[in-house]
Design an enzyme around this catalytic site. Structure first.
Site, PDB file in Angstrom:
ATOM      1  N   ASP A  67      20.889  80.868 -70.853  1.00 21.80           N
ATOM      2  CA  ASP A  67      19.910  81.119 -69.797  1.00 21.80           C
ATOM      3  C   ASP A  67      19.741  82.599 -69.471  1.00 21.80           C
ATOM      4  O   ASP A  67      20.527  83.437 -69.923  1.00 21.80           O
ATOM      5  CB  ASP A  67      20.286  80.328 -68.534  1.00 21.80           C
ATOM      6  CG  ASP A  67      21.779  80.446 -68.193  1.00 21.80           C
ATOM      7  OD1 ASP A  67      22.435  81.351 -68.705  1.00 21.80           O
ATOM      8  OD2 ASP A  67      22.264  79.622 -67.400  1.00 21.80           O
ATOM      9  N   ASP A 136      27.408  73.100 -57.723  1.00 19.42           N
ATOM     10  CA  ASP A 136      26.533  71.949 -57.479  1.00 19.42           C
ATOM     11  C   ASP A 136      26.406  71.059 -58.723  1.00 19.42           C
ATOM     12  O   ASP A 136      25.557  70.172 -58.779  1.00 19.42           O
ATOM     13  CB  ASP A 136      25.137  72.414 -57.006  1.00 19.42           C
ATOM     14  CG  ASP A 136      24.402  73.237 -58.066  1.00 19.42           C
ATOM     15  OD1 ASP A 136      24.971  73.480 -59.155  1.00 19.42           O
ATOM     16  OD2 ASP A 136      23.250  73.646 -57.812  1.00 19.42           O
ATOM     17  N   HIS A 138      25.633  72.108 -61.823  1.00 25.19           N
ATOM     18  CA  HIS A 138      24.635  72.494 -62.830  1.00 25.19           C
ATOM     19  C   HIS A 138      25.272  72.931 -64.140  1.00 25.19           C
ATOM     20  O   HIS A 138      26.411  73.394 -64.175  1.00 25.19           O
ATOM     21  CB  HIS A 138      23.643  73.533 -62.294  1.00 25.19           C
ATOM     22  CG  HIS A 138      24.167  74.918 -62.102  1.00 25.19           C
ATOM     23  ND1 HIS A 138      24.016  75.603 -60.924  1.00 25.19           N
ATOM     24  CD2 HIS A 138      24.807  75.776 -62.931  1.00 25.19           C
ATOM     25  CE1 HIS A 138      24.541  76.809 -61.036  1.00 25.19           C
ATOM     26  NE2 HIS A 138      25.033  76.944 -62.251  1.00 25.19           N
ATOM     27  N   GLU A 143      19.548  72.627 -62.573  1.00 17.07           N
ATOM     28  CA  GLU A 143      19.968  72.294 -61.219  1.00 17.07           C
ATOM     29  C   GLU A 143      19.895  70.785 -60.977  1.00 17.07           C
ATOM     30  O   GLU A 143      19.277  70.060 -61.762  1.00 17.07           O
ATOM     31  CB  GLU A 143      19.050  73.020 -60.224  1.00 17.07           C
ATOM     32  CG  GLU A 143      19.165  74.537 -60.275  1.00 17.07           C
ATOM     33  CD  GLU A 143      20.469  75.077 -59.671  1.00 17.07           C
ATOM     34  OE1 GLU A 143      21.495  74.367 -59.686  1.00 17.07           O
ATOM     35  OE2 GLU A 143      20.458  76.217 -59.192  1.00 17.07           O
TER      36      GLU A 143
HETATM   37  C1  GLP Z   1      25.673  80.442 -63.527  1.00 20.16           C
HETATM   38  C2  GLP Z   1      25.377  80.187 -65.004  1.00 20.16           C
HETATM   39  C3  GLP Z   1      26.134  78.979 -65.501  1.00 20.16           C
HETATM   40  C4  GLP Z   1      27.583  79.068 -65.082  1.00 20.16           C
HETATM   41  C5  GLP Z   1      27.665  79.050 -63.586  1.00 20.16           C
HETATM   42  C6  GLP Z   1      29.102  79.126 -63.068  1.00 20.16           C
HETATM   43  O1  GLP Z   1      24.805  79.836 -62.655  1.00 20.16           O
HETATM   44  N1  GLP Z   1      24.002  80.021 -65.256  1.00 20.16           N
HETATM   45  O2  GLP Z   1      26.014  78.893 -66.905  1.00 20.16           O
HETATM   46  O3  GLP Z   1      28.310  77.985 -65.617  1.00 20.16           O
HETATM   47  O4  GLP Z   1      26.949  80.153 -63.081  1.00 20.16           O
HETATM   48  O5  GLP Z   1      29.489  80.462 -62.972  1.00 20.16           O
HETATM   49  P1  GLP Z   1      30.947  80.971 -62.732  1.00 20.16           P
HETATM   50  O6  GLP Z   1      31.659  80.817 -64.021  1.00 20.16           O
HETATM   51  O7  GLP Z   1      30.802  82.408 -62.355  1.00 20.16           O
HETATM   52  O8  GLP Z   1      31.527  80.136 -61.657  1.00 20.16           O
END
Ligand code: GLP
Length: 263
Positions: A67, A136, A138, A143
């Protein structure tokens, strides 16, 4: 689903990096799906160290990132392009033209997203998709209520994700509201899905993903439909799993031939 619970994030990152390295050694031209966020940082550090110390060779590897924020240039300090350069690509020998990250500045977003899907297909599909999970539930930036068959497309972020990701932006700078993300269907097409989660803030989402119903309200639960989904957790992220002792028992009794990246 295979659920592996390790004492801490260091051990978990080492195991996940070992699995990725095993794949690269077995299939030098493999296709990796890569993720951003704080969770994969330890894995990228391990991979860089394996490249430097053991000569792990990325010269034939191709990658596709999950993404990117719409409106951020690749140079923007909070863009996922920049994140990947700084934390992985600047330190390994993957050719630049093997790297794919959604273009946050694409003008015709629907046709760009279709071309991203086509590029994955042309590359032979993703062998291993690395994933984190949002608080959440995702995956990528899919989402809650994302279609479980969705493909790469534009999405609007949930308020919770905007708050969670504010820490990557400077004070006074807002998190973009729109993103381009691979879809859940795109992710489920990967031959292996490897999801990592650390810390108590992920425990509820992890429990829903592994033990709750498959439901679009918790997009990561779609991994229950995948033939080879491996979930690696630290103790805190596993703390709300009802059957955690069973997962531990399964892992402890794994036949040697099933152990990958665990040497
Ligand atoms: C972002 C990314 C996800 C990731 C998530 C969790 O929103 N788009 O791919 O898994 O955050 O991030 P973190 O590893 O910093 O908790």
């Amino acid at each position: 689903m295979e659920v592996i619970i390790l004492p801490d994030s260091k051990a978990a990152s080492r195991l996940a990096a070992g699995m990725i390295a095993d794949l690269i050694r077995k299939k030098s031209n493999c296709v990796l799906g890569l993720a951003t966020g704080s969770t994969p940082l330890g894995i990228y550090r391990e991979l860089v160290s394996m490249h430097n110390m053991e000569g792990l060779d990325f010269s034939e590897v191709t990658s596709f990132n999950l993404d990117e924020y719409v409106g951020l240039s690749p140079e923007h300090h909070a863009s996922y392009h920049r994140f990947m350069q700084e934390n992985l690509f600047n330190h390994i020998n993957m050719p630049k033209d093997h790297v794919h990250i959604p273009d946050g500045l694409a003008t015709d977003i629907p046709s760009y997203c279709q071309s991203y899907e086509e590029a994955i297909y042309q590359a032979g599909g993703i062998d291993l998709q690395l994933l984190g999970i949002g608080t959440d539930g995702h995956l990528g930036f899919n989402e809650p209520t994302s279609s479980l068959t969705s493909r790469t497309r534009i999405k609007t972020l949930d308020r919770q994700t905007i708050l969670d990701n504010q820490r990557f932006f400077q004070p006074g700078e807002s998190v973009p509201s729109h993103v381009i993300t691979m879809g859940i269907g795109t992710i489920l097409d990967a031959k292996t899905c490897l999801l990592i989660a650390f810390g108590e803030s992920k425990a509820e989402a992890v429990a829903g993903m592994v033990e709750g119903p498959v439901a679009a309200i918790l997009p990561a639960s779609a991994l229950q439909l995948h033939q080879k989904a491996i979930i690696i957790l630290d103790e805190a992220a596993a703390s709300k799993l009802a059957k955690r002792e069973y997962y531990q028992w399964v892992y402890d009794h794994k036949p040697d031939w099933q152990k990958v990246g665990q040497s």
